[in-house]
Design an enzyme around this catalytic site. Structure first.
Site, PDB file in Angstrom:
ATOM      1  N   GLU A   1      -8.833  -9.944   3.990  1.00 30.35           N
ATOM      2  CA  GLU A   1      -9.244  -8.573   3.680  1.00 30.35           C
ATOM      3  C   GLU A   1     -10.646  -8.533   3.085  1.00 30.35           C
ATOM      4  O   GLU A   1     -10.942  -9.235   2.102  1.00 30.35           O
ATOM      5  CB  GLU A   1      -8.229  -7.933   2.712  1.00 30.35           C
ATOM      6  CG  GLU A   1      -8.586  -6.509   2.346  1.00 30.35           C
ATOM      7  CD  GLU A   1      -7.445  -5.723   1.714  1.00 30.35           C
ATOM      8  OE1 GLU A   1      -6.302  -6.231   1.666  1.00 30.35           O
ATOM      9  OE2 GLU A   1      -7.705  -4.590   1.267  1.00 30.35           O
TER      10      GLU A   1
ATOM     11  N   GLU B   1       0.155 -12.661  -1.534  1.00 36.21           N
ATOM     12  CA  GLU B   1      -1.297 -12.720  -1.765  1.00 36.21           C
ATOM     13  C   GLU B   1      -1.663 -13.961  -2.576  1.00 36.21           C
ATOM     14  O   GLU B   1      -1.021 -14.242  -3.597  1.00 36.21           O
ATOM     15  CB  GLU B   1      -1.754 -11.459  -2.520  1.00 36.21           C
ATOM     16  CG  GLU B   1      -1.542 -10.179  -1.726  1.00 36.21           C
ATOM     17  CD  GLU B   1      -2.054  -8.932  -2.444  1.00 36.21           C
ATOM     18  OE1 GLU B   1      -2.659  -9.054  -3.538  1.00 36.21           O
ATOM     19  OE2 GLU B   1      -1.851  -7.828  -1.906  1.00 36.21           O
TER      20      GLU B   1
ATOM     21  N   LYS C   1       5.081 -11.246   3.218  1.00 37.62           N
ATOM     22  CA  LYS C   1       3.652 -11.539   2.989  1.00 37.62           C
ATOM     23  C   LYS C   1       3.405 -11.679   1.492  1.00 37.62           C
ATOM     24  O   LYS C   1       3.984 -10.931   0.695  1.00 37.62           O
ATOM     25  CB  LYS C   1       2.764 -10.438   3.569  1.00 37.62           C
ATOM     26  CG  LYS C   1       1.264 -10.642   3.300  1.00 37.62           C
ATOM     27  CD  LYS C   1       0.385  -9.795   4.194  1.00 37.62           C
ATOM     28  CE  LYS C   1       0.150  -8.393   3.746  1.00 37.62           C
ATOM     29  NZ  LYS C   1      -0.466  -8.238   2.388  1.00 37.62           N
TER      30      LYS C   1
ATOM     31  N   ASP D   1       5.542  -6.932   2.408  1.00 37.57           N
ATOM     32  CA  ASP D   1       4.855  -7.455   1.218  1.00 37.57           C
ATOM     33  C   ASP D   1       5.863  -7.719   0.106  1.00 37.57           C
ATOM     34  O   ASP D   1       6.669  -6.832  -0.224  1.00 37.57           O
ATOM     35  CB  ASP D   1       3.847  -6.426   0.691  1.00 37.57           C
ATOM     36  CG  ASP D   1       2.450  -6.654   1.236  1.00 37.57           C
ATOM     37  OD1 ASP D   1       2.091  -7.814   1.517  1.00 37.57           O
ATOM     38  OD2 ASP D   1       1.712  -5.657   1.382  1.00 37.57           O
TER      39      ASP D   1
ATOM     40  N   SER E   1       0.844  -1.203   0.000  1.00 41.80           N
ATOM     41  CA  SER E   1       0.000   0.000   0.000  1.00 41.80           C
ATOM     42  C   SER E   1       0.876   1.250   0.000  1.00 41.80           C
ATOM     43  O   SER E   1       0.370   2.360  -0.221  1.00 41.80           O
ATOM     44  CB  SER E   1      -0.946   0.002   1.204  1.00 41.80           C
ATOM     45  OG  SER E   1      -0.241  -0.277   2.398  1.00 41.80           O
TER      46      SER E   1
HETATM   47  O1  KIV Z   1      -0.451  -3.452   1.678  1.00 41.49           O
HETATM   48  C1  KIV Z   1      -1.161  -3.385   2.699  1.00 41.49           C
HETATM   49  O2  KIV Z   1      -1.253  -2.344   3.372  1.00 41.49           O
HETATM   50  C2  KIV Z   1      -1.911  -4.571   3.087  1.00 41.49           C
HETATM   51  C3  KIV Z   1      -2.905  -4.415   4.194  1.00 41.49           C
HETATM   52  C4  KIV Z   1      -4.121  -3.754   3.696  1.00 41.49           C
HETATM   53  C5  KIV Z   1      -3.205  -5.708   4.838  1.00 41.49           C
HETATM   54  O3  KIV Z   1      -1.735  -5.598   2.516  1.00 41.49           O
END
Ligand code: KIV
Length: 273
Positions: A191, A124, A122, A92, A54
Protein backbone atom coordinates in the site's frame (compact mmCIF):
# COMPACT_ATOMS: atom_id res chain seq x y z
CA UNK A 1 -10.72 -27.83 -8.07
CA UNK A 2 -13.27 -26.15 -5.84
CA UNK A 3 -16.77 -25.53 -7.25
CA UNK A 4 -19.59 -23.45 -5.71
CA UNK A 5 -22.15 -26.07 -4.56
CA UNK A 6 -25.27 -24.58 -6.19
CA UNK A 7 -23.87 -23.01 -9.35
CA UNK A 8 -21.09 -25.14 -10.89
CA UNK A 9 -18.93 -21.99 -11.00
CA UNK A 10 -15.22 -22.72 -10.58
CA UNK A 11 -13.95 -20.90 -7.52
CA UNK A 12 -10.75 -18.87 -7.47
CA UNK A 13 -8.11 -20.52 -5.26
CA UNK A 14 -4.60 -19.59 -4.09
CA UNK A 15 -3.31 -21.99 -6.75
CA UNK A 16 -5.22 -20.16 -9.51
CA UNK A 17 -3.92 -16.79 -8.21
CA UNK A 18 -0.34 -18.11 -8.38
CA UNK A 19 -0.95 -19.35 -11.94
CA UNK A 20 -2.22 -15.88 -12.86
CA UNK A 21 1.03 -14.32 -11.65
CA UNK A 22 3.07 -16.98 -13.44
CA UNK A 23 1.41 -16.26 -16.79
CA UNK A 24 1.33 -12.47 -16.31
CA UNK A 25 -2.46 -12.15 -15.94
CA UNK A 26 -3.27 -9.26 -13.58
CA UNK A 27 -5.34 -10.06 -10.48
CA UNK A 28 -8.36 -7.84 -9.69
CA UNK A 29 -9.33 -7.27 -6.07
CA UNK A 30 -11.89 -5.02 -4.35
CA UNK A 31 -13.21 -4.71 -0.84
CA UNK A 32 -16.78 -5.59 0.16
CA UNK A 33 -18.47 -5.72 3.53
CA UNK A 34 -22.01 -6.94 2.86
CA UNK A 35 -24.02 -9.58 0.99
CA UNK A 36 -25.51 -7.33 -1.73
CA UNK A 37 -22.30 -5.54 -2.79
CA UNK A 38 -20.31 -8.79 -2.64
CA UNK A 39 -22.83 -10.47 -4.96
CA UNK A 40 -22.64 -7.61 -7.48
CA UNK A 41 -18.85 -7.44 -7.67
CA UNK A 42 -18.54 -11.24 -7.68
CA UNK A 43 -20.85 -11.60 -10.66
CA UNK A 44 -18.95 -8.75 -12.40
CA UNK A 45 -15.87 -11.01 -12.35
CA UNK A 46 -13.67 -9.81 -9.49
CA UNK A 47 -10.94 -12.34 -8.55
CA UNK A 48 -10.46 -11.52 -4.85
CA UNK A 49 -12.86 -9.86 -2.41
CA UNK A 50 -11.22 -8.37 0.65
CA UNK A 51 -13.39 -7.93 3.72
CA UNK A 52 -11.09 -5.12 4.78
CA UNK A 53 -10.92 -3.55 8.20
CA UNK A 54 -11.59 -0.38 6.17
CA UNK A 55 -15.15 -1.39 7.15
CA UNK A 56 -14.25 0.55 10.29
CA UNK A 57 -14.07 3.72 8.12
CA UNK A 58 -16.61 3.24 5.35
CA UNK A 59 -19.26 1.18 7.15
CA UNK A 60 -18.95 2.38 10.76
CA UNK A 61 -17.68 5.94 10.24
CA UNK A 62 -14.58 5.66 12.44
CA UNK A 63 -11.55 7.79 11.64
CA UNK A 64 -9.16 4.81 11.63
CA UNK A 65 -9.29 1.01 11.21
CA UNK A 66 -8.35 0.46 14.87
CA UNK A 67 -11.77 0.30 16.57
CA UNK A 68 -13.34 -2.53 14.55
CA UNK A 69 -13.62 -5.78 16.51
CA UNK A 70 -13.13 -9.42 15.59
CA UNK A 71 -16.87 -10.07 16.06
CA UNK A 72 -17.71 -7.18 13.71
CA UNK A 73 -15.25 -8.44 11.08
CA UNK A 74 -16.80 -11.91 11.29
CA UNK A 75 -20.29 -10.40 10.84
CA UNK A 76 -19.16 -8.54 7.69
CA UNK A 77 -17.22 -11.56 6.38
CA UNK A 78 -20.08 -14.04 6.79
CA UNK A 79 -22.42 -11.62 4.95
CA UNK A 80 -19.91 -11.34 2.08
CA UNK A 81 -19.32 -15.09 1.85
CA UNK A 82 -23.07 -15.71 1.44
CA UNK A 83 -23.07 -13.40 -1.61
CA UNK A 84 -20.05 -14.88 -3.39
CA UNK A 85 -19.90 -17.80 -5.83
CA UNK A 86 -16.55 -17.37 -7.60
CA UNK A 87 -14.20 -14.88 -5.90
CA UNK A 88 -11.59 -15.79 -3.29
CA UNK A 89 -12.63 -14.13 -0.01
CA UNK A 90 -9.90 -12.72 2.26
CA UNK A 91 -10.64 -11.20 5.68
CA UNK A 92 -8.52 -8.70 7.61
CA UNK A 93 -7.68 -9.82 11.14
CA UNK A 94 -8.41 -6.62 13.06
CA UNK A 95 -5.99 -4.59 15.17
CA UNK A 96 -5.27 -6.18 18.54
CA UNK A 97 -6.26 -9.72 17.51
CA UNK A 98 -2.90 -11.06 16.29
CA UNK A 99 0.05 -8.75 17.00
CA UNK A 100 2.51 -9.95 19.60
CA UNK A 101 0.70 -13.14 20.51
CA UNK A 102 0.77 -16.02 18.06
CA UNK A 103 -1.75 -18.11 20.07
CA UNK A 104 -4.25 -15.27 19.88
CA UNK A 105 -3.45 -14.83 16.16
CA UNK A 106 -4.27 -18.49 15.56
CA UNK A 107 -7.48 -18.27 17.62
CA UNK A 108 -8.59 -15.16 15.69
CA UNK A 109 -7.86 -16.73 12.30
CA UNK A 110 -9.69 -19.92 13.22
CA UNK A 111 -12.74 -17.96 14.42
CA UNK A 112 -12.81 -16.03 11.12
CA UNK A 113 -12.56 -19.18 9.01
CA UNK A 114 -15.04 -21.21 11.10
CA UNK A 115 -17.68 -18.54 11.69
CA UNK A 116 -17.60 -16.73 8.33
CA UNK A 117 -16.69 -19.41 5.79
CA UNK A 118 -14.03 -17.14 4.25
CA UNK A 119 -11.02 -18.55 2.41
CA UNK A 120 -8.04 -16.69 3.89
CA UNK A 121 -6.96 -13.97 6.31
CA UNK A 122 -4.82 -10.85 5.89
CA UNK A 123 -2.39 -9.39 8.43
CA UNK A 124 -0.30 -6.21 8.45
CA UNK A 125 3.46 -6.24 9.04
CA UNK A 126 6.63 -8.22 8.31
CA UNK A 127 9.36 -9.56 10.62
CA UNK A 128 7.51 -8.44 13.76
CA UNK A 129 4.49 -10.72 13.06
CA UNK A 130 6.44 -13.65 11.58
CA UNK A 131 5.55 -15.96 14.47
CA UNK A 132 1.84 -15.18 14.20
CA UNK A 133 1.92 -15.82 10.44
CA UNK A 134 3.66 -19.18 10.95
CA UNK A 135 1.17 -20.22 13.64
CA UNK A 136 -1.87 -19.35 11.47
CA UNK A 137 -0.37 -21.18 8.50
CA UNK A 138 0.31 -24.24 10.66
CA UNK A 139 -3.48 -24.62 10.96
CA UNK A 140 -3.84 -24.65 7.18
CA UNK A 141 -5.25 -21.13 6.93
CA UNK A 142 -3.92 -19.19 3.90
CA UNK A 143 -2.37 -15.84 4.86
CA UNK A 144 -2.05 -12.66 2.80
CA UNK A 145 0.55 -10.14 3.99
CA UNK A 146 0.27 -6.34 3.88
CA UNK A 147 3.29 -4.01 3.79
CA UNK A 148 4.00 -0.34 3.12
CA UNK A 149 1.32 1.94 4.53
CA UNK A 150 -0.28 -0.34 7.10
CA UNK A 151 -3.30 1.58 8.49
CA UNK A 152 -3.36 -0.37 11.77
CA UNK A 153 -0.04 1.38 12.59
CA UNK A 154 -1.25 4.86 11.70
CA UNK A 155 -0.38 6.29 15.11
CA UNK A 156 3.20 5.05 14.68
CA UNK A 157 3.49 6.66 11.20
CA UNK A 158 1.54 9.80 12.14
CA UNK A 159 0.32 10.42 8.55
CA UNK A 160 -1.16 8.58 5.55
CA UNK A 161 1.65 9.76 3.22
CA UNK A 162 3.67 7.50 0.88
CA UNK A 163 5.85 5.00 2.76
CA UNK A 164 9.36 3.63 2.09
CA UNK A 165 10.68 6.59 0.11
CA UNK A 166 13.95 6.40 2.06
CA UNK A 167 16.45 3.61 1.40
CA UNK A 168 16.39 2.18 4.92
CA UNK A 169 12.62 1.71 4.98
CA UNK A 170 12.63 0.43 1.37
CA UNK A 171 15.26 -2.20 2.25
CA UNK A 172 13.28 -3.30 5.31
CA UNK A 173 10.16 -3.60 3.15
CA UNK A 174 11.97 -5.87 0.67
CA UNK A 175 13.31 -8.00 3.54
CA UNK A 176 9.80 -8.19 5.06
CA UNK A 177 8.34 -9.30 1.72
CA UNK A 178 10.94 -12.10 1.56
CA UNK A 179 10.10 -13.12 5.14
CA UNK A 180 6.38 -13.27 4.33
CA UNK A 181 7.08 -15.37 1.23
CA UNK A 182 9.41 -17.73 3.13
CA UNK A 183 6.83 -18.02 5.92
CA UNK A 184 4.31 -19.31 3.36
CA UNK A 185 2.04 -16.32 2.63
CA UNK A 186 0.17 -16.84 -0.65
CA UNK A 187 0.19 -13.12 -1.60
CA UNK A 188 1.18 -9.66 -0.36
CA UNK A 189 -0.63 -6.31 -0.53
CA UNK A 190 1.64 -3.27 -0.96
CA UNK A 191 0.00 0.00 0.00
CA UNK A 192 1.12 3.49 -1.00
CA UNK A 193 4.79 3.01 -1.81
CA UNK A 194 6.88 4.21 -4.79
CA UNK A 195 6.07 2.30 -8.01
CA UNK A 196 9.75 1.45 -8.57
CA UNK A 197 10.02 -0.23 -5.17
CA UNK A 198 6.75 -2.14 -5.70
CA UNK A 199 8.07 -3.41 -9.06
CA UNK A 200 11.24 -4.62 -7.36
CA UNK A 201 9.23 -6.49 -4.70
CA UNK A 202 7.00 -8.11 -7.35
CA UNK A 203 10.14 -9.26 -9.19
CA UNK A 204 11.87 -10.44 -6.00
CA UNK A 205 9.14 -12.65 -4.58
CA UNK A 206 7.43 -15.38 -6.56
CA UNK A 207 4.02 -15.00 -4.87
CA UNK A 208 1.42 -12.50 -6.21
CA UNK A 209 1.89 -8.87 -5.15
CA UNK A 210 -1.28 -6.76 -5.17
CA UNK A 211 -0.89 -2.98 -5.11
CA UNK A 212 -2.93 -0.03 -3.90
CA UNK A 213 -1.12 3.18 -4.71
CA UNK A 214 1.91 1.09 -5.70
CA UNK A 215 1.97 1.61 -9.48
CA UNK A 216 1.20 -0.73 -12.35
CA UNK A 217 4.21 -3.07 -12.27
CA UNK A 218 2.77 -5.45 -9.69
CA UNK A 219 0.64 -8.56 -10.15
CA UNK A 220 -2.74 -7.04 -9.36
CA UNK A 221 -4.65 -4.07 -7.99
CA UNK A 222 -6.98 -3.50 -5.05
CA UNK A 223 -9.24 -0.55 -4.23
CA UNK A 224 -11.82 0.14 -1.55
CA UNK A 225 -15.14 -0.37 -3.34
CA UNK A 226 -16.81 2.70 -1.79
CA UNK A 227 -13.94 4.86 -3.08
CA UNK A 228 -13.91 3.55 -6.67
CA UNK A 229 -17.71 3.78 -6.92
CA UNK A 230 -17.70 7.39 -5.69
CA UNK A 231 -19.68 6.76 -2.50
CA UNK A 232 -17.06 8.12 -0.08
CA UNK A 233 -16.63 11.86 0.01
CA UNK A 234 -13.48 13.94 0.28
CA UNK A 235 -11.10 10.98 -0.17
CA UNK A 236 -9.32 11.59 -3.44
CA UNK A 237 -5.74 10.30 -3.23
CA UNK A 238 -3.73 10.30 -6.45
CA UNK A 239 -3.93 6.50 -6.79
CA UNK A 240 -7.74 6.42 -6.76
CA UNK A 241 -9.53 6.09 -10.09
CA UNK A 242 -13.25 6.74 -9.59
CA UNK A 243 -15.33 4.51 -11.89
CA UNK A 244 -18.78 5.82 -10.94
CA UNK A 245 -20.44 8.67 -9.07
CA UNK A 246 -22.87 6.68 -6.96
CA UNK A 247 -23.08 9.39 -4.31
CA UNK A 248 -24.67 11.75 -6.86
CA UNK A 249 -26.86 8.99 -8.31
CA UNK A 250 -28.14 7.98 -4.85
CA UNK A 251 -28.67 11.59 -3.77
CA UNK A 252 -30.67 12.34 -6.93
CA UNK A 253 -32.81 9.19 -6.51
CA UNK A 254 -33.55 9.96 -2.85
CA UNK A 255 -34.38 13.61 -3.64
CA UNK A 256 -36.87 12.44 -6.31
CA UNK A 257 -38.42 9.93 -3.89
CA UNK A 258 -38.84 12.61 -1.19
CA UNK A 259 -40.41 14.95 -3.76
CA UNK A 260 -42.85 12.23 -4.98
CA UNK A 261 -43.90 11.30 -1.42
CA UNK A 262 -44.47 14.95 -0.46
CA UNK A 263 -46.43 15.54 -3.68
CA UNK A 264 -48.60 12.45 -2.99
CA UNK A 265 -47.41 11.11 -6.36
CA UNK A 266 -45.98 7.93 -4.79
CA UNK A 267 -47.50 5.40 -4.59
CA UNK A 268 -49.87 5.73 -7.53
CA UNK A 269 -52.77 3.38 -8.32
CA UNK A 270 -50.67 0.79 -10.16
CA UNK A 271 -48.27 0.68 -7.21
CA UNK A 272 -51.09 -0.01 -4.75
CA UNK A 273 -53.13 -3.15 -3.90
O1 KIV B 1 -8.81 -2.68 4.77
C1 KIV B 1 -8.62 -2.50 3.55
O2 KIV B 1 -9.52 -2.07 2.80
C2 KIV B 1 -7.30 -2.78 3.01
C3 KIV B 1 -7.04 -2.37 1.60
C4 KIV B 1 -6.80 -0.92 1.52
C5 KIV B 1 -5.93 -3.14 1.01
O3 KIV B 1 -6.48 -3.30 3.70
Amino acid sequence: MSVHPSSNIKRITTHILQEMKNRGEKISMLTAYDFSMAGIIDSAGIDIILVGDSASNVMAGHETTLPITLDQMIYHASSVVRGVKRAFVVVDIPFGSYQGNSSEALRSAIRIMKESGAHAVKVEGGAEIKESVARILSAGVPVMGHLGLTPQSIYKFGTYTVRAKEEEEANKLIEDAKILEESGCFAIVLEKIPAKLAKKVAETVSIPVIGIGAGGDVDGQVLVVHDMLGITQEFKPRFLRQYADLRSAITQAVEEYVKDVKAKDFPNESESY
